[in-house]
Design a protein around this motif. Sequence first.
Motif, PDB file in Angstrom:
ATOM      1  N   MET A  54     -25.389  77.482 -26.842  1.00 54.92           N
ATOM      2  CA  MET A  54     -25.036  78.891 -27.474  1.00 54.92           C
ATOM      3  C   MET A  54     -24.212  79.833 -26.651  1.00 54.92           C
ATOM      4  O   MET A  54     -24.391  80.121 -25.625  1.00 54.92           O
ATOM      5  N   ALA A  55     -23.104  80.109 -27.389  1.00 53.31           N
ATOM      6  CA  ALA A  55     -22.191  80.772 -26.677  1.00 53.31           C
ATOM      7  C   ALA A  55     -22.099  82.410 -26.859  1.00 53.31           C
ATOM      8  O   ALA A  55     -21.175  82.835 -26.313  1.00 53.31           O
ATOM      9  N   GLY A  56     -22.934  82.708 -27.755  1.00 53.51           N
ATOM     10  CA  GLY A  56     -23.068  84.247 -27.872  1.00 53.51           C
ATOM     11  C   GLY A  56     -24.365  84.741 -28.439  1.00 53.51           C
ATOM     12  O   GLY A  56     -25.338  83.719 -28.848  1.00 53.51           O
ATOM     13  N   GLY A  85     -11.557  81.892 -35.267  1.00 59.53           N
ATOM     14  CA  GLY A  85     -11.409  83.114 -34.657  1.00 59.53           C
ATOM     15  C   GLY A  85     -12.491  83.421 -33.991  1.00 59.53           C
ATOM     16  O   GLY A  85     -12.362  84.210 -32.746  1.00 59.53           O
ATOM     17  N   GLY A  86     -13.564  83.554 -34.444  1.00 60.27           N
ATOM     18  CA  GLY A  86     -14.824  83.865 -33.751  1.00 60.27           C
ATOM     19  C   GLY A  86     -15.199  83.234 -32.554  1.00 60.27           C
ATOM     20  O   GLY A  86     -15.670  83.691 -31.572  1.00 60.27           O
ATOM     21  N   ALA A  87     -14.809  81.739 -32.468  1.00 60.54           N
ATOM     22  CA  ALA A  87     -15.097  81.129 -31.278  1.00 60.54           C
ATOM     23  C   ALA A  87     -13.985  81.418 -30.494  1.00 60.54           C
ATOM     24  O   ALA A  87     -14.280  81.511 -28.896  1.00 60.54           O
ATOM     25  N   ALA A  88     -12.722  81.810 -30.573  1.00 55.19           N
ATOM     26  CA  ALA A  88     -11.655  82.309 -29.641  1.00 55.19           C
ATOM     27  C   ALA A  88     -12.186  83.723 -29.054  1.00 55.19           C
ATOM     28  O   ALA A  88     -12.035  84.130 -27.811  1.00 55.19           O
ATOM     29  N   ALA A 142     -17.926  76.746 -31.629  1.00 52.25           N
ATOM     30  CA  ALA A 142     -18.078  76.667 -30.046  1.00 52.25           C
ATOM     31  C   ALA A 142     -18.856  75.382 -29.972  1.00 52.25           C
ATOM     32  O   ALA A 142     -18.885  74.793 -28.831  1.00 52.25           O
ATOM     33  N   ARG A 143     -20.063  75.394 -30.666  1.00 47.66           N
ATOM     34  CA  ARG A 143     -20.966  74.357 -30.415  1.00 47.66           C
ATOM     35  C   ARG A 143     -20.423  72.824 -30.932  1.00 47.66           C
ATOM     36  O   ARG A 143     -20.536  71.991 -30.135  1.00 47.66           O
ATOM     37  N   ARG A 144     -19.752  72.741 -31.985  1.00 52.51           N
ATOM     38  CA  ARG A 144     -19.740  71.770 -32.708  1.00 52.51           C
ATOM     39  C   ARG A 144     -18.251  70.931 -31.757  1.00 52.51           C
ATOM     40  O   ARG A 144     -17.952  69.837 -31.758  1.00 52.51           O
ATOM     41  N   TYR A 145     -17.088  71.832 -31.422  1.00 52.06           N
ATOM     42  CA  TYR A 145     -15.898  71.322 -30.903  1.00 52.06           C
ATOM     43  C   TYR A 145     -15.939  71.348 -29.340  1.00 52.06           C
ATOM     44  O   TYR A 145     -15.128  70.884 -28.856  1.00 52.06           O
TER      45      TYR A 145
END
Length: 474
Positions: A218-220, A190-193, A210-213
């Motif tokens: 650094m997405a956030g 959910g956090g990545a979403a 977000a990093r692994r998949y």
Amino acid sequence: MANRNLILNADSYKASHFLQYPPETARVSSYIEARGGQFKQAVFFGLQMFIKEYLTKPITHADVDEAQAVFATHGVPFNEAGWRYIVDTYNGYLPIEIEALPEGAVVPVKNAMVQVVNTDPNCAWLTSYVETALLRAVWYPTTVATQSWYCRQVILRYMEETCDAVEGIGFKLHDFGARGATTEEAAAIGGAAHLVNFMGTDTLSGLMAARRYYGADMAGFSIPAAEHSTVTAWGRDNEVAAYANMLDQFAGPGKLVAVVSDSYDLWNAIDNIWGEELKEKVEATGGTLVVRPDSGDPVEIVCKTIQRLMNKFGYTVNGKGFRVLPACIRVIQGDGISLQTIEEILAAMKAKQLSADNIAFGMGGELLQKINRDTMKFAMKASAALVANEWRDVYKDPVTDQGKRSKKGRLAVIKDDNGNVKTVREDELGDRNNLMQVVFRNGEVIREYNFEQVRANASVCKAPVAEAEDAIVA
């Protein structure tokens, strides 16, 4: 803890389905869609996480042994021979093909997002067996991404109406949801979403997903922030010292620091501590203090907080005629935040000539937890089967609920001549481009998306005002 035996990542009744298909069934094709619910658009996201985490890791004979032992005493049949065939013939990788929309794509509900079919005629039972895990892997992150996307639409609309610029939209909704999620995996997914639409988060698990998949370095981002314990540990008589310490430790040119300010008396904190005793210190930092109220009615509290800060720190009037606090001070509201209250707060602020520049939001349980499969009426249904070398339509059409009518045939998703996304039968595709592309086949990732591609796909579309308002009241 997560179950890593994919055979047991299913509903119990799935185990008996291999005995229920018609003789000579060689292929079963199924699809996933959001059949309606609260939102009219869906932001498709999350399948890639499931594929990489679960489908690129082979099933072993030990997994089959474990499943056989479980089902032997559970009360349902088990297709031991079928699973051992997969281990022996495909080295444990599932002989299925998955087609899907591009991750981050914004499409109207009631369109196919994913289509799955077995690639080995001996494994026709496998398509529907993976429904439980696959549907869950799609409905949850897609629903979170969709709700977050609608929040962005609402905030963006008010920024366009009350701000001179909208470049800061990416940090207007912060993810506070980690502690309210059911599991760490749920927080990660959910956090990545949420990060598809925004760049503010305190959910580290989402960053790691977000990093692994999706290859996001650094997405956030986040900032130093106080909690009630770090304020109240100083004692009520030392509230000023607690706040001053936050500035001493974290403030500086270009820096932001958030301080929860209602541990005792929010209005005293604003009027006397921030607005008098520490005012010069705040103004001299060269950075920004973000005051956080954390109790009371959100609409009333936000407006009153901003107005009282303006009484102490002053304000300017922007090019659209709305009042803006000086750059040294802002407000974040993280209590009671939902899609609906964001709209209510921003509407109240607009009515009082307060720019949306003054506020950011933090959302917790409403973002990652207060949703379910019925929020968007997600389902995975079989739509076609190859029986005795002939494809036949497979569908349901219950007279008691037409909303559960399912699609027929092998499917494709297109954009028509007017640019509208529609699901059609694959045999009617012709020379039109199918938006669903193969992403997985027989253990191999065929196509993947990086996080910037996902974000770019989600940013292309914009919800009409009326549609966003419908989503809020649904």
